[in-house]
Design a protein around this motif. Sequence first.
Motif, PDB file in Angstrom:
ATOM      1  N   HIS A   1       0.824  -1.215   0.000  1.00 52.92           N
ATOM      2  CA  HIS A   1       0.000   0.000   0.000  1.00 52.92           C
ATOM      3  C   HIS A   1       0.860   1.268   0.000  1.00 52.92           C
ATOM      4  O   HIS A   1       0.512   2.270  -0.627  1.00 52.92           O
ATOM      5  CB  HIS A   1      -0.975  -0.029   1.183  1.00 52.92           C
ATOM      6  CG  HIS A   1      -2.152  -0.936   0.949  1.00 52.92           C
ATOM      7  ND1 HIS A   1      -3.120  -1.195   1.889  1.00 52.92           N
ATOM      8  CD2 HIS A   1      -2.529  -1.637  -0.159  1.00 52.92           C
ATOM      9  CE1 HIS A   1      -4.045  -2.014   1.380  1.00 52.92           C
ATOM     10  NE2 HIS A   1      -3.679  -2.312   0.147  1.00 52.92           N
TER      11      HIS A   1
ATOM     12  N   LEU B   1       2.082   1.979  -3.477  1.00 50.05           N
ATOM     13  CA  LEU B   1       0.965   2.500  -4.268  1.00 50.05           C
ATOM     14  C   LEU B   1       0.743   3.975  -3.944  1.00 50.05           C
ATOM     15  O   LEU B   1       0.629   4.825  -4.839  1.00 50.05           O
ATOM     16  CB  LEU B   1      -0.295   1.683  -3.947  1.00 50.05           C
ATOM     17  CG  LEU B   1      -1.599   2.186  -4.564  1.00 50.05           C
ATOM     18  CD1 LEU B   1      -1.568   2.059  -6.078  1.00 50.05           C
ATOM     19  CD2 LEU B   1      -2.800   1.404  -4.004  1.00 50.05           C
TER      20      LEU B   1
ATOM     21  N   PHE C   1       1.349  -5.539 -11.829  1.00 48.24           N
ATOM     22  CA  PHE C   1       0.039  -5.890 -12.394  1.00 48.24           C
ATOM     23  C   PHE C   1      -0.311  -4.990 -13.583  1.00 48.24           C
ATOM     24  O   PHE C   1      -1.012  -5.425 -14.499  1.00 48.24           O
ATOM     25  CB  PHE C   1      -1.041  -5.885 -11.308  1.00 48.24           C
ATOM     26  CG  PHE C   1      -1.037  -7.156 -10.506  1.00 48.24           C
ATOM     27  CD1 PHE C   1      -1.815  -8.237 -10.893  1.00 48.24           C
ATOM     28  CD2 PHE C   1      -0.222  -7.298  -9.393  1.00 48.24           C
ATOM     29  CE1 PHE C   1      -1.788  -9.437 -10.185  1.00 48.24           C
ATOM     30  CE2 PHE C   1      -0.180  -8.487  -8.674  1.00 48.24           C
ATOM     31  CZ  PHE C   1      -0.967  -9.562  -9.075  1.00 48.24           C
TER      32      PHE C   1
ATOM     33  N   ASP D   1      -3.155   1.049 -15.842  1.00 47.73           N
ATOM     34  CA  ASP D   1      -2.748   1.630 -14.552  1.00 47.73           C
ATOM     35  C   ASP D   1      -3.843   1.449 -13.496  1.00 47.73           C
ATOM     36  O   ASP D   1      -3.553   1.187 -12.334  1.00 47.73           O
ATOM     37  CB  ASP D   1      -2.323   3.090 -14.691  1.00 47.73           C
ATOM     38  CG  ASP D   1      -3.461   3.987 -15.122  1.00 47.73           C
ATOM     39  OD1 ASP D   1      -4.405   3.488 -15.770  1.00 47.73           O
ATOM     40  OD2 ASP D   1      -3.422   5.193 -14.813  1.00 47.73           O
ATOM     41  N   GLN D   2      -5.099   1.535 -13.935  1.00 46.47           N
ATOM     42  CA  GLN D   2      -6.199   1.326 -12.989  1.00 46.47           C
ATOM     43  C   GLN D   2      -6.209  -0.118 -12.475  1.00 46.47           C
ATOM     44  O   GLN D   2      -6.420  -0.363 -11.287  1.00 46.47           O
ATOM     45  CB  GLN D   2      -7.537   1.663 -13.658  1.00 46.47           C
ATOM     46  CG  GLN D   2      -8.726   1.558 -12.698  1.00 46.47           C
ATOM     47  CD  GLN D   2     -10.035   2.017 -13.320  1.00 46.47           C
ATOM     48  OE1 GLN D   2     -10.102   2.331 -14.509  1.00 46.47           O
ATOM     49  NE2 GLN D   2     -11.078   2.075 -12.507  1.00 46.47           N
ATOM     50  N   PHE D   3      -5.934  -1.052 -13.365  1.00 49.45           N
ATOM     51  CA  PHE D   3      -5.872  -2.459 -12.965  1.00 49.45           C
ATOM     52  C   PHE D   3      -4.725  -2.676 -11.974  1.00 49.45           C
ATOM     53  O   PHE D   3      -4.879  -3.352 -10.955  1.00 49.45           O
ATOM     54  CB  PHE D   3      -5.699  -3.357 -14.187  1.00 49.45           C
ATOM     55  CG  PHE D   3      -5.576  -4.818 -13.853  1.00 49.45           C
ATOM     56  CD1 PHE D   3      -6.659  -5.519 -13.342  1.00 49.45           C
ATOM     57  CD2 PHE D   3      -4.371  -5.496 -14.027  1.00 49.45           C
ATOM     58  CE1 PHE D   3      -6.558  -6.870 -13.015  1.00 49.45           C
ATOM     59  CE2 PHE D   3      -4.249  -6.843 -13.704  1.00 49.45           C
ATOM     60  CZ  PHE D   3      -5.349  -7.532 -13.197  1.00 49.45           C
TER      61      PHE D   3
ATOM     62  N   GLU E   1      -3.359  -0.510  -9.941  1.00 49.03           N
ATOM     63  CA  GLU E   1      -3.691   0.096  -8.645  1.00 49.03           C
ATOM     64  C   GLU E   1      -4.675  -0.773  -7.873  1.00 49.03           C
ATOM     65  O   GLU E   1      -4.520  -0.989  -6.672  1.00 49.03           O
ATOM     66  CB  GLU E   1      -4.315   1.483  -8.859  1.00 49.03           C
ATOM     67  CG  GLU E   1      -3.304   2.535  -9.262  1.00 49.03           C
ATOM     68  CD  GLU E   1      -3.987   3.807  -9.767  1.00 49.03           C
ATOM     69  OE1 GLU E   1      -3.375   4.502 -10.601  1.00 49.03           O
ATOM     70  OE2 GLU E   1      -5.128   4.093  -9.341  1.00 49.03           O
ATOM     71  N   ALA E   2      -5.715  -1.247  -8.586  1.00 50.78           N
ATOM     72  CA  ALA E   2      -6.733  -2.064  -7.921  1.00 50.78           C
ATOM     73  C   ALA E   2      -6.095  -3.339  -7.368  1.00 50.78           C
ATOM     74  O   ALA E   2      -6.373  -3.752  -6.236  1.00 50.78           O
ATOM     75  CB  ALA E   2      -7.859  -2.404  -8.892  1.00 50.78           C
TER      76      ALA E   2
ATOM     77  N   VAL F   1      -4.237  -2.553  -4.192  1.00 47.10           N
ATOM     78  CA  VAL F   1      -5.155  -2.367  -3.061  1.00 47.10           C
ATOM     79  C   VAL F   1      -5.544  -3.743  -2.513  1.00 47.10           C
ATOM     80  O   VAL F   1      -5.439  -4.019  -1.316  1.00 47.10           O
ATOM     81  CB  VAL F   1      -6.423  -1.586  -3.487  1.00 47.10           C
ATOM     82  CG1 VAL F   1      -7.482  -1.641  -2.389  1.00 47.10           C
ATOM     83  CG2 VAL F   1      -6.078  -0.141  -3.832  1.00 47.10           C
ATOM     84  N   LEU F   2      -5.963  -4.644  -3.424  1.00 45.80           N
ATOM     85  CA  LEU F   2      -6.493  -5.940  -2.987  1.00 45.80           C
ATOM     86  C   LEU F   2      -5.410  -6.883  -2.467  1.00 45.80           C
ATOM     87  O   LEU F   2      -5.642  -7.614  -1.506  1.00 45.80           O
ATOM     88  CB  LEU F   2      -7.260  -6.600  -4.136  1.00 45.80           C
ATOM     89  CG  LEU F   2      -8.555  -5.879  -4.491  1.00 45.80           C
ATOM     90  CD1 LEU F   2      -9.196  -6.498  -5.724  1.00 45.80           C
ATOM     91  CD2 LEU F   2      -9.527  -5.906  -3.318  1.00 45.80           C
TER      92      LEU F   2
END
Lengths: 361, 361
Positions: B93, B96, B113, B127-129, B131-132, B135-136
């Motif tokens: 985290h 990120l 990722f 980039d959204q993938f 980041e997600a 997070v997970l």
Amino acid sequence: MVNDARGTLLAVRETVQSELTSYLTLQREYLSGIGSELIPVCDALESFLLEGGKRLRPLFAYAGFAATGKVATAADIRAFTSLELLQACALIHDDLMDRSDTRRGKPAIHRHFENLHQQEAMSGLADQFGEAAAVLLGDLALVWSDHLLHTSGVENSALLSALKVHDEMRIELMAGQYLDVREAGERSPSVDRSLRIARYKSGKYTIERPLHLGASLAITDAAERKDLTNILSAYGLPLGEAFQLRDDMLGIFGDPSVTGKPAGDDIREGKRTVLMAMTLERADQASAAKITAALGREDLTSDQIEEIRALITATGAVKVVEDLIEGLLSNALTAANSDEIDPSARELLIELATSATRRSH
Amino acid sequence: MVNDARGTLLAVRETVQSELTSYLTLQREYLSGIGSELIPVCDALESFLLEGGKRLRPLFAYAGFAATGKVATAADIRAFTSLELLQACALIHDDLMDRSDTRRGKPAIHRHFENLHQQEAMSGLADQFGEAAAVLLGDLALVWSDHLLHTSGVENSALLSALKVHDEMRIELMAGQYLDVREAGERSPSVDRSLRIARYKSGKYTIERPLHLGASLAITDAAERKDLTNILSAYGLPLGEAFQLRDDMLGIFGDPSVTGKPAGDDIREGKRTVLMAMTLERADQASAAKITAALGREDLTSDQIEEIRALITATGAVKVVEDLIEGLLSNALTAANSDEIDPSARELLIELATSATRRSH
């Protein structure tokens, strides 16, 4: 009878609200003792947790407890309440990952902190600050959820029994969330994959595991509650899928003034739902092309949304999903009427099943 | 004697490694049973957790346990190992939130990722993938950490005793992380505020609380271990600050081939460290302007980094920080030699203190 169940659930919901309020007050004292910079964190989480939320997971945990025939104490309800904090983590991180702007008609947490950064003319990038705050507030809510469960005051044996269900539930939640995020990256939709995501994210996490958590606090020996656990799954898994399918419907046809999300939000976000997969499976080439082109476009006008809605309905997918919801609901109700369920819990389970599938938000 | 302590710590580190390996193997089986899409999640977390890491927190927990005079069992070491999974969450985290590209010389999880998304030509934004996923994966590591602690096999009384320390530690960690993120938004640096962040992020989270966690597993009655707890704080808090100050130094003067981070990384990231706050407090106007202009600039050349390093050293801040580290270390060593500490643990604590403050990565 149904009114009694509704009254009980309303009373539990109020207790959950007051337990959350007390817990957050204690945490505010603790965190503001570390530094006044943490006050906006407390403010944001209080507003997020206290101003809205259906409290579904604590209510299902309550019903799972009641299914054993025992009566939940204040400590038990405190333990159920911890599920709301876990759900806060899931929603805060979800909104961040989806880049959603709003939650329940208010700015999502990452937007809220982005706004704070701008209002206070802080140094650095506002969006980066908003994202970081959302990561950390979600993490904090996850840790608080554990802490509230641990300090709920339930007997040690009940707590140790609940931890097993709780851990499994949380691992499944994160796995389901990842599958959901991964699905958005697939080049074509799939009804099967979307149904599996619905099973993990909603069937298990929203309904089955909260029921099990409640039962595990009432009967601490897993072997002793095995038959009940199975019946609760037979009720919870189909109901959870039905719940997610209702969510799919509301994501496209819901009334923004009731859902707190923009009209046709799932279209604008290009969400890979079961409803959308079924729509594209059934649509003719021209309709499929129009719908696919609209998915993920944030600038759709309300007329365009209306047109896409009509195309979706015309494929027959809405009818199929509504029939599926009714079939799943009926399976859940059959399980609720089984002898394994204590009579005192039956009406609760029936009332919850109906409100989870026939809701408008 | 020192060599004995070093040998013990090496052996514990190996046990931690093998416990992590076993746990991750079990989780891989479980997750791949849900769906093969989860295999990249297992791969990434295995690589992150097994290929590097100083295992400092489990080692401090081991020393805290040893300080009671008892000998840790395999179950205890499994419980200490859970701290590595919590730390994985914090680092994933953190990278990120900081938008860091690398960790230990490899792509950070969100970049990894993002790369996967591109390699597999997935749909949507890479980039959204990324980041997600970060997070997970962080959330999952946090939940796993709990799960490994709960299933470590320690006695129930020891587990319940440890949960209290563990919860407090995690709330402090999230509070410290937020203060750190918030600090980046301040318009001017502050030695006091940066020291407070060092206290929460490192003093407490990295050293004091792991020591307490170890002690709480060995002596389950909090009143009974109160004096020892206080001495462990007297050792852990100054050492934690010293550890963070060493980190500040390495973030600016560290050798990239050893740290796994680019040269002068804290300059490029514009990190608000104690060292930087002390530098700006001492610098003349011209130097302060030059340093401030360089902070947060990712495109600095190695010559420019070298120039900033020289300006920082010229202010005298490096000398002040090194003296501070030595003073804090000396306080920690005094506490380690106190009678409250079982003689068997003294050399461990001394060895750990020295390696935490005189390290090169």
